[in-house]
Design a protein around this motif. Structure first.
Motif, PDB file in Angstrom:
ATOM      1  N   TYR A  24       0.491   7.324   9.111  1.00  0.00           N
ATOM      2  CA  TYR A  24       1.297   6.701   8.043  1.00  0.00           C
ATOM      3  C   TYR A  24       1.862   7.765   7.108  1.00  0.00           C
ATOM      4  O   TYR A  24       1.379   7.923   5.974  1.00  0.00           O
ATOM      5  N   PRO A  25       2.918   8.485   7.549  1.00  0.00           N
ATOM      6  CA  PRO A  25       3.479   9.522   6.688  1.00  0.00           C
ATOM      7  C   PRO A  25       4.027   8.954   5.375  1.00  0.00           C
ATOM      8  O   PRO A  25       4.153   9.681   4.386  1.00  0.00           O
ATOM      9  N   GLU A  26       4.270   7.630   5.346  1.00  0.00           N
ATOM     10  CA  GLU A  26       4.804   7.003   4.128  1.00  0.00           C
ATOM     11  C   GLU A  26       3.708   6.722   3.090  1.00  0.00           C
ATOM     12  O   GLU A  26       4.018   6.399   1.938  1.00  0.00           O
ATOM     13  N   TYR A  27       2.441   6.830   3.464  1.00  0.00           N
ATOM     14  CA  TYR A  27       1.356   6.635   2.496  1.00  0.00           C
ATOM     15  C   TYR A  27       0.897   7.985   1.948  1.00  0.00           C
ATOM     16  O   TYR A  27       0.922   8.983   2.654  1.00  0.00           O
ATOM     17  N   ASN A  28       0.429   7.977   0.705  1.00  0.00           N
ATOM     18  CA  ASN A  28      -0.260   9.158   0.171  1.00  0.00           C
ATOM     19  C   ASN A  28      -1.764   8.905   0.274  1.00  0.00           C
ATOM     20  O   ASN A  28      -2.259   7.893  -0.231  1.00  0.00           O
ATOM     21  N   ILE A  29      -2.455   9.825   0.911  1.00  0.00           N
ATOM     22  CA  ILE A  29      -3.889   9.660   1.118  1.00  0.00           C
ATOM     23  C   ILE A  29      -4.626  10.657   0.221  1.00  0.00           C
ATOM     24  O   ILE A  29      -4.470  11.877   0.367  1.00  0.00           O
ATOM     25  N   VAL A  30      -5.405  10.115  -0.724  1.00  0.00           N
ATOM     26  CA  VAL A  30      -6.184  10.974  -1.623  1.00  0.00           C
ATOM     27  C   VAL A  30      -7.660  10.834  -1.254  1.00  0.00           C
ATOM     28  O   VAL A  30      -8.231   9.745  -1.339  1.00  0.00           O
ATOM     29  N   CYS A  31      -8.257  11.936  -0.830  1.00  0.00           N
ATOM     30  CA  CYS A  31      -9.680  11.925  -0.497  1.00  0.00           C
ATOM     31  C   CYS A  31     -10.473  12.246  -1.764  1.00  0.00           C
ATOM     32  O   CYS A  31     -10.204  13.243  -2.435  1.00  0.00           O
ATOM     33  N   MET A  38       0.835  -1.199   0.000  1.00  0.00           N
ATOM     34  CA  MET A  38       0.000   0.000   0.000  1.00  0.00           C
ATOM     35  C   MET A  38       0.862   1.237   0.000  1.00  0.00           C
ATOM     36  O   MET A  38       1.777   1.361   0.809  1.00  0.00           O
ATOM     37  N   LYS A  39       0.532   2.138  -0.902  1.00  0.00           N
ATOM     38  CA  LYS A  39       1.293   3.378  -0.934  1.00  0.00           C
ATOM     39  C   LYS A  39       0.379   4.557  -1.229  1.00  0.00           C
ATOM     40  O   LYS A  39       0.394   5.549  -0.536  1.00  0.00           O
ATOM     41  N   ASN A  40      -0.455   4.382  -2.245  1.00  0.00           N
ATOM     42  CA  ASN A  40      -1.342   5.476  -2.661  1.00  0.00           C
ATOM     43  C   ASN A  40      -2.803   5.051  -2.469  1.00  0.00           C
ATOM     44  O   ASN A  40      -3.344   4.265  -3.247  1.00  0.00           O
ATOM     45  N   ILE A  41      -3.398   5.594  -1.416  1.00  0.00           N
ATOM     46  CA  ILE A  41      -4.725   5.116  -1.006  1.00  0.00           C
ATOM     47  C   ILE A  41      -5.806   6.137  -1.356  1.00  0.00           C
ATOM     48  O   ILE A  41      -5.708   7.307  -0.972  1.00  0.00           O
ATOM     49  N   LEU A  42      -6.824   5.679  -2.094  1.00  0.00           N
ATOM     50  CA  LEU A  42      -7.976   6.536  -2.393  1.00  0.00           C
ATOM     51  C   LEU A  42      -9.036   6.293  -1.320  1.00  0.00           C
ATOM     52  O   LEU A  42      -9.494   5.161  -1.141  1.00  0.00           O
ATOM     53  N   VAL A  43      -9.396   7.356  -0.604  1.00  0.00           N
ATOM     54  CA  VAL A  43     -10.450   7.244   0.408  1.00  0.00           C
ATOM     55  C   VAL A  43     -11.671   7.978  -0.123  1.00  0.00           C
ATOM     56  O   VAL A  43     -11.694   9.215  -0.179  1.00  0.00           O
ATOM     57  N   THR A  44     -12.686   7.225  -0.544  1.00  0.00           N
ATOM     58  CA  THR A  44     -13.899   7.872  -1.060  1.00  0.00           C
ATOM     59  C   THR A  44     -14.805   8.219   0.124  1.00  0.00           C
ATOM     60  O   THR A  44     -14.804   7.530   1.143  1.00  0.00           O
ATOM     61  N   GLY A  45     -15.551   9.315  -0.024  1.00  0.00           N
ATOM     62  CA  GLY A  45     -16.412   9.756   1.092  1.00  0.00           C
ATOM     63  C   GLY A  45     -15.605  10.259   2.280  1.00  0.00           C
ATOM     64  O   GLY A  45     -16.093  10.316   3.407  1.00  0.00           O
ATOM     65  N   GLY A  46     -14.380  10.669   1.989  1.00  0.00           N
ATOM     66  CA  GLY A  46     -13.468  11.085   3.062  1.00  0.00           C
ATOM     67  C   GLY A  46     -13.767  12.450   3.657  1.00  0.00           C
ATOM     68  O   GLY A  46     -13.104  12.861   4.617  1.00  0.00           O
ATOM     69  N   VAL A 104     -13.428   8.877 -11.950  1.00  0.00           N
ATOM     70  CA  VAL A 104     -12.781   7.845 -11.125  1.00  0.00           C
ATOM     71  C   VAL A 104     -11.521   7.350 -11.840  1.00  0.00           C
ATOM     72  O   VAL A 104     -10.435   7.271 -11.247  1.00  0.00           O
ATOM     73  N   GLU A 105     -11.648   7.068 -13.135  1.00  0.00           N
ATOM     74  CA  GLU A 105     -10.510   6.566 -13.913  1.00  0.00           C
ATOM     75  C   GLU A 105      -9.362   7.578 -13.906  1.00  0.00           C
ATOM     76  O   GLU A 105      -8.197   7.224 -13.694  1.00  0.00           O
ATOM     77  N   ARG A 106      -9.712   8.853 -14.114  1.00  0.00           N
ATOM     78  CA  ARG A 106      -8.687   9.905 -14.151  1.00  0.00           C
ATOM     79  C   ARG A 106      -7.929   9.986 -12.818  1.00  0.00           C
ATOM     80  O   ARG A 106      -6.708  10.055 -12.781  1.00  0.00           O
ATOM     81  N   VAL A 107      -8.668   9.910 -11.724  1.00  0.00           N
ATOM     82  CA  VAL A 107      -8.048  10.046 -10.402  1.00  0.00           C
ATOM     83  C   VAL A 107      -7.192   8.809 -10.083  1.00  0.00           C
ATOM     84  O   VAL A 107      -6.087   8.929  -9.532  1.00  0.00           O
ATOM     85  N   LEU A 108      -7.667   7.627 -10.462  1.00  0.00           N
ATOM     86  CA  LEU A 108      -6.867   6.412 -10.219  1.00  0.00           C
ATOM     87  C   LEU A 108      -5.524   6.510 -10.943  1.00  0.00           C
ATOM     88  O   LEU A 108      -4.474   6.161 -10.391  1.00  0.00           O
ATOM     89  N   ASN A 109      -5.568   7.021 -12.178  1.00  0.00           N
ATOM     90  CA  ASN A 109      -4.329   7.147 -12.962  1.00  0.00           C
ATOM     91  C   ASN A 109      -3.440   8.252 -12.422  1.00  0.00           C
ATOM     92  O   ASN A 109      -2.233   8.062 -12.263  1.00  0.00           O
ATOM     93  N   ARG A 110      -4.049   9.382 -12.159  1.00  0.00           N
ATOM     94  CA  ARG A 110      -3.269  10.566 -11.742  1.00  0.00           C
ATOM     95  C   ARG A 110      -2.409  10.290 -10.500  1.00  0.00           C
ATOM     96  O   ARG A 110      -1.278  10.744 -10.406  1.00  0.00           O
ATOM     97  N   TYR A 111      -2.976   9.539  -9.552  1.00  0.00           N
ATOM     98  CA  TYR A 111      -2.255   9.304  -8.288  1.00  0.00           C
ATOM     99  C   TYR A 111      -1.688   7.887  -8.182  1.00  0.00           C
ATOM    100  O   TYR A 111      -1.243   7.485  -7.116  1.00  0.00           O
ATOM    101  N   ALA A 112      -1.722   7.125  -9.274  1.00  0.00           N
ATOM    102  CA  ALA A 112      -1.238   5.731  -9.269  1.00  0.00           C
ATOM    103  C   ALA A 112      -1.787   4.976  -8.058  1.00  0.00           C
ATOM    104  O   ALA A 112      -1.054   4.339  -7.287  1.00  0.00           O
ATOM    105  N   ILE A 113      -3.119   5.050  -7.930  1.00  0.00           N
ATOM    106  CA  ILE A 113      -3.783   4.460  -6.756  1.00  0.00           C
ATOM    107  C   ILE A 113      -3.603   2.940  -6.744  1.00  0.00           C
ATOM    108  O   ILE A 113      -3.818   2.261  -7.753  1.00  0.00           O
TER     109      ILE A 113
END
Ligand code: NAD
Ligand code: DAU
Length: 341
Positions: free
Chosen positions: A25-32, A1-9, A67-76
């Motif tokens: 988890y400072p080592e994870y990127n959290i995308v709301c 786990m590195k780039n986590i998409l949190v929907t409804g965040g 959804v597709e754009r965001v998954l790609n943009r942040y390498a979720i």
């Protein structure tokens, strides 16, 4: 786990989870990823807004292109799906949005996640999928008997998660939380609604006889539970996150009034919610075996929560305008007119 998409965040529990993950988890990127519906509130994320490992994207979980754009943009590589329409009374008044977000939204996230080759997909679900349980405790393999359009939409979302695990081998885990309470909860749900109404000396509409039972879980315990299951849950499995704090609604109501020093004469018994489930209660054994345990006793959590609403009027006062008041009228005007003390 590195780039986590949190929907409804930007909602109640999702924002507690985002705040918890960003700091733990400072080592994870959290995308709301949040549509910011009436229940989504960017104020809930102010504590993390300047953190380097946090990003916000506005969008609908049922909008495939975004959804597709965001998954790609942040390498979720991981999705945690909190996004939902979550209020039972609203689902009775108007079920459409529940099907859109809780069923179609879950499907789009699974489908785009699969195409994108993500790892784990965590679906945040509810004890309401089991329906009313007169006695004993619901276990993870009990059958689904959802009774409200909300509960049925959450059951539908879960079944799609199961199908994507079985059919496509997706790495999934499902969490089923009990009634959650704490700071930053939209003031339509029992505890924040009654606390903020009582602060203004307004009537508290208790449905039916007030003897329904809910099992209360403090929001930080819920967020830690999702973290634990995201990391340690077995693929394809579901886990209950039970508060193990069962209370009658009327006792919760009286306790809120006590903490605020307000009189019980504010209580009004009003006509019941349609199809109202009498009791929810689950065992937490399976999640406990993975090391999760709820920390908050109900009395401590409730006092902390009510005090938070007392101290944070800046947060809720501006919510109780516009659309909120329209909903209040639709839901409560006739009920209160027919109420008894
Ligand atoms: P909430 O209503 O406070 O927040 C929901 C969030 O989802 C909001 O930020 C909203 O803007 C967002 N959202 C709604 N529709 C969306 C869409 N189409 N696309 C993107 N974002 C959208 O809900 P909550 O109480 O924080 O619940 C979060 C999750 O936990 C839900 O899945 C709910 O079913 C589940 N749950 C809640 C409880 C509880 O007691 N509150 C208990 C168990 C499980
Ligand atoms: O059990 C988990 C579920 O808990 C979550 O999945 C839902 O998202 C969440 O909204 C919650 O559902 P409930 O319907 O149990 O929560 P609510 O706060 O709406 O109501 C709690 C109890 O209080 C319920 O028995 C109905 C009652 N109630 C609620 C309101 C808003 C009243 O008596 N009067 C009210 O005005």
């Amino acid at each position: 786990m590195k780039n986590i998409l949190v929907t409804g965040g930007a909602g109640f529990i999702g924002s507690a989870f985002v705040r918890h993950m960003v700091s733990s988890y400072p080592e994870y990127n959290i995308v709301c990823y949040d549509k910011l519906t009436y229940a989504g509130n960017i104020d809930n994320l102010l504590p993390v807004s300047d953190e380097e490992n946090y990003r916000f994207e506005r969008g609908d979980v049922a909008d495939r292109k975004t959804v597709e754009r965001v998954l790609n943009r942040y390498a979720i590589d991981t999705i945690v799906n909190f996004a939902a329409e979550s209020h039972v009374d609203r689902s009775i008044l108007d079920p459409d949005a529940f099907i859109h977000t809780d069923v179609v939204g879950a499907y789009i996230l699974l489908d785009e996640g699969r195409k994108h080759g993500i790892g784990r997909f965590c679906q945040v679900s509810t004890d309401e999928v089991y329906g009313d349980i007169e006695e004993g405790l619901s276990k993870e393999d009990d059958r689904f008997l959802p009774n409200s359009p909300y509960a049925a939409s959450k059951a539908g979302g879960e079944l799609m998660v199961r199908a994507y695990h079985v059919t496509y081998g997706m790495d999934t885990v499902i969490t089923r939380g009990s009634n959650t309470y704490g700071p930053y909860q939209y003031p339509e749900k029992l505890i924040p609604f009654f606390a903020t109404e009582a602060l203004d000396d307004r009537p508290l509409p208790v449905y039916g006889d007030g003897k329904q039972i809910r099992d209360w879980l403090y929001v930080d315990d819920h967020a830690r539970g999702v973290d634990r299951l995201l990391h340690a849950g077995k693929s394809g499995e579901a886990y209950n996150l039970a508060g193990e704090n069962q209370r009658h609604n009327i006792d919760v109501t009286r306790r809120i009034l006590q903490v605020l020093g307000k009189p019980e004469s504010l209580i009004r018994y009003v006509p019941d919610r349609e199809g109202h489930d009498r009791r929810y209660a689950m065992t937490a054994e399976k999640a406990r075996a993975l090391g999760w345990r709820r920390e908050y006793e109900f009395d401590r959590g409730l006092e902390a929560t009510v005090n938070w609403y007392m101290d944070n009027e800046w947060w809720w006062r501006k919510i109780k305008t516009g659309e909120y008041l329209e909903f209040y009228q639709r839901q409560y005007a006739a009920r209160l007119a027919a109420s008894s003390l």
